[in-house]
Write an enzyme that holds these catalytic residues in place. Structure first.
Site, short mmCIF file in Angstrom:
data_model
loop_
_atom_site.label_atom_id
_atom_site.label_comp_id
_atom_site.label_asym_id
_atom_site.label_seq_id
_atom_site.Cartn_x
_atom_site.Cartn_y
_atom_site.Cartn_z
N ASP A 124 28.19 7.66 -1.34
CA ASP A 124 27.07 8.54 -0.99
C ASP A 124 27.35 9.91 -1.60
OD1 ASP A 124 24.92 9.81 0.13
OD2 ASP A 124 25.80 9.98 2.12
N SER B 233 59.59 17.16 -39.98
CA SER B 233 58.61 16.05 -39.87
C SER B 233 59.30 14.76 -39.42
CB SER B 233 57.88 15.84 -41.20
OG SER B 233 58.73 15.86 -42.31
N GLY C 109 23.17 15.50 -2.68
CA GLY C 109 21.98 15.77 -3.49
C GLY C 109 21.67 17.24 -3.63
N GLY D 217 20.20 11.26 -5.54
CA GLY D 217 18.85 11.69 -5.24
C GLY D 217 18.82 13.09 -4.66
#
Length: 628
Positions: free
Chosen positions: A93, A524, A96, A17
């Site tokens: 937490d 290869s 923001g 937020g």
């Protein structure tokens, strides 16, 4: 008491937020109201508030840095383990503030669910939109919207309805849907752990009840196997692969593909720390397993179900959330971290920016900080992935610049697929039959494989001379020559060797399609890579094993490479410090340790004639060709 419980059954939830919307306050209040604060913590907070002459701040429960206390913002992710009767949460937490979005990405990337906090008075701000978009970008599918600070609007239901309606519309546009939207006042405790007397109009759950009602996000057991290799250990003569199963299940005896590269093996056993017998494991479990044969596997490889392979591409289209202050530009080099792998990548193209307000696409020459963009990344090694819409875990990753997380991204699809949408194949005006009639032979790829010093280049150049003198259209693709041009950007890791072979096979196919005989001279060493080359070249492909014992090749050592490898000057040298996997069913074997150059060359040219000469007689060799 908060603490660090067992990692079994942990449900990580990130709090997202805008700055000052009350994330840290919410966590502190939630811990207090449920009796989860450490002993003495409340008294400590009250004493600190008294010394400062300010009201008690619940945010100080989690804001550990003095900078945060002074400025009232969170600048680093804080993690608290929070058990309830239903499950144990790891509360994350995340910051923001726009300057600290990088830490928010770090926190959100580890979460299964998110609580998006919205200030009821300020509504849906730009940073809230970014955090919502970030949750979508990082594959978070479980979402609770906590509409905070209801006390500032006198707990009015009309304002709550206005804000949540606007937010529902935005979430729908970015492909998210909230499991719950809950009105709360974190400062006063309304709607956090108990219903609010001031919001009798609200009949939905409290925030804590909403958390406990989120569905279990256990890893998808029924999907196809995806097991990223985290590390490889040795115990006695065993090579033990360890990693966490992200999807599907694995059983002893199962056949698995190792991606990238396409090698295949069976699961020989599942190792346990106490020696107990384990026959199967499912998504979400960390396992240690052994394979039935010594295939090449390293950290970053992924074990996948053969029936449902993951996508592999050197170029991928991604949707990026860019965090670095320095804008991202085409040509920039970064590290792409995905599952347990790290890929050096280059920004090949910026397709467009995405406006997080309107979701409109905008052309751009660079990606500024905090912007969302669709772009193409190119890697020197194949990236193993699933599109994010198919699997949120294997379809996301982060970009790193100068050892810092610089962005988070969703993998959309292989970029070759993207390009192909705007490309139409052009039919040739001269077909294979016409070319064969004009040339007197068909096009073909003669793939010479063998140890360094086995005689591949000698045979390739000798065959080219003889076939050319006969009037055939013929060319040689030699490994050393290719690394001076087409493949000069490639090293000698397993992935880069695979790309070296893929490019060579694609070029050989183009020549063969044009009616030429292409003699390829490449060590290869991996069967899987040669099998991939056969798949590219299709019906043109013939594998020829130019065989010679290692002692013979080392005695010849025409380029002095074995001496350097033995002296430790050349790492990963085939036959000395890296394995060579002999062909299991080659089209032709030529033993240059036994046969003379003339005899070996006669066998090779006879084989070419039989395969592509349209019935013409074998060449008669005249004269000798000195070995090179």
């Amino acid at each position: 008491m908060t603490g660090t419980p067992s990692t079994d059954g942990i449900y990580p939830v990130v709090i997202l937020g805008h700055v000052d919307h009350g994330k840290s306050t919410l966590i502190g209040r939630l811990l207090h109201d449920t009796g989860r604060l450490p002993d003495g913590k409340l008294a400590e907070l009250e004493a600190a508030a008294k010394r400062r002459g300010a009201a008690l701040e619940w945010a100080h429960v989690t804001d550990a840095l003095q900078l945060e206390r002074d400025q009232g913002i969170t600048v680093d992710t804080t993690r608290i383990w929070f058990p309830t009767a239903a499950r144990t949460y790891q509360i994350i937490d995340a910051p923001g503030h726009a300057e600290f979005l990088r830490n928010a990405v770090t926190g959100a990337a580890a979460a299964e669910a998110a609580i998006l906090l919205v200030d009821i008075a300020r509504g849906l701000e730009a940073q809230t939109r970014r955090h919502a978009y970030l949750a979508r970008l990082l594959g978070i599918r479980r979402l609770i919207v906590a509409v905070n600070k209801m006390d500032l609007v006198d707990y009015a239901s009309a304002r709550y309805t206005q804000v949540t309606t606007e937010l529902e519309g935005y979430l729908s546009e970015i492909g998210l849907e909230a499991d719950f939207m809950v009105p709360i006042s974190a400062r006063h405790g309304d709607g956090v752990a108990a219903p609010s007397a001031d919001m009798r109009w609200w009949t939905g759950p409290t925030l804590l009840q909403a958390l406990d009602a989120l569905p279990d996000t256990a890893a998808p057991r029924e999907r196809a196997l995806r097991l990223p290799v985290q590390d490889i250990y040795r115990r006695d003569d065993k090579r033990i692969l360890v990693g966490r199963i992200e999807a599907g299940r694995v059983r002893v005896g199962d056949t698995v593909d190792i991606a990238p590269g396409g090698q295949q093996a069976k699961v020989a056993g599942l190792e346990t720390w106490n020696g107990a017998v384990q026959l199967a494991a499912t998504a979400g479990e960390s396992v240690a397993l052994t394979l039935d044969k010594p295939v090449f596997v390293e950290r970053g490889h992924v074990l996948v179900a053969p029936a449902a392979p993951a996508a592999q591409s050197h170029a991928v289209a991604v949707r990026l959330f860019w965090l670095d202050r320095t804008p991202l530009k085409p040509g920039d080099r970064l590290t792409f971290k995905h599952l347990t792998a790290s890929y050096p990548v280059t920004v090949e193209a910026i397709r467009h920016l995405v406006d997080v307000e309107t979701l409109a696409e905008q052309p751009a020459d660079e990606v500024p900080q905090n912007a969302v963009a669709d772009l193409v990344l190119r890697s020197t090694r194949p990236i193993v992935f699933d599109a994010h819409d198919e699997d949120a875990v294997t379809g996301r990753g982060v970009l790193v610049r100068d050892y810092r997380v610089a962005g988070g991204c969703l993998l959309l699809e292989g970029a070759d697929t993207v390009k192909a949408q705007n490309i139409t194949a052009v039919s040739t005006s001269v077909g294979p039959a016409e070319r064969a009639a004009a040339n007197g032979h068909l096009g073909g790829v003669i793939w010479l494989t063998g140890l360094s010093g086995a005689g591949k280049s000698t045979l390739a150049m000798g065959a080219q001379s003889l076939l050319f003198s006969r009037g055939w259209q013929v060319t040689v693709l030699d490994g050393d020559n290719l690394r001076h041009g087409l493949n000069r950007d490639l090293g000698f890791s397993a992935e880069e060797r695979a790309e070296n072979i893929r490019r060579t096979a694609e070029v050989a196919k183009l020549f063969a399609d044009s009616g030429m005989i292409v003699v390829v001279s490449l060590i290869s060493p991996a069967r899987a890579d040669r099998a991939a080359a056969r798949e590219v070249a299709g019906a043109h492909f013939r594998e020829v094993h130019v065989r010679a014992d290692l002692s013979v090749c080392e005695a010849r050592d025409p380029k002095g490479l074995y001496a350097k490898a033995r002296a430790g000057q050349i790492p990963n040298f085939t036959g000395v410090s890296a394995p060579y996997e002999e062909p299991e069913a080659p089209d032709l074997v030529i033993d240059t340790g036994r046969d003379s150059v003339e005899a070996a060359l006669a066998r090779l040219v006879d084989h070419v004639d039989q395969q592509f000469g349209r019935g013409t007689a074998s060449l008669r060799l005249t004269g000798g060709i000195a070995a090179g």
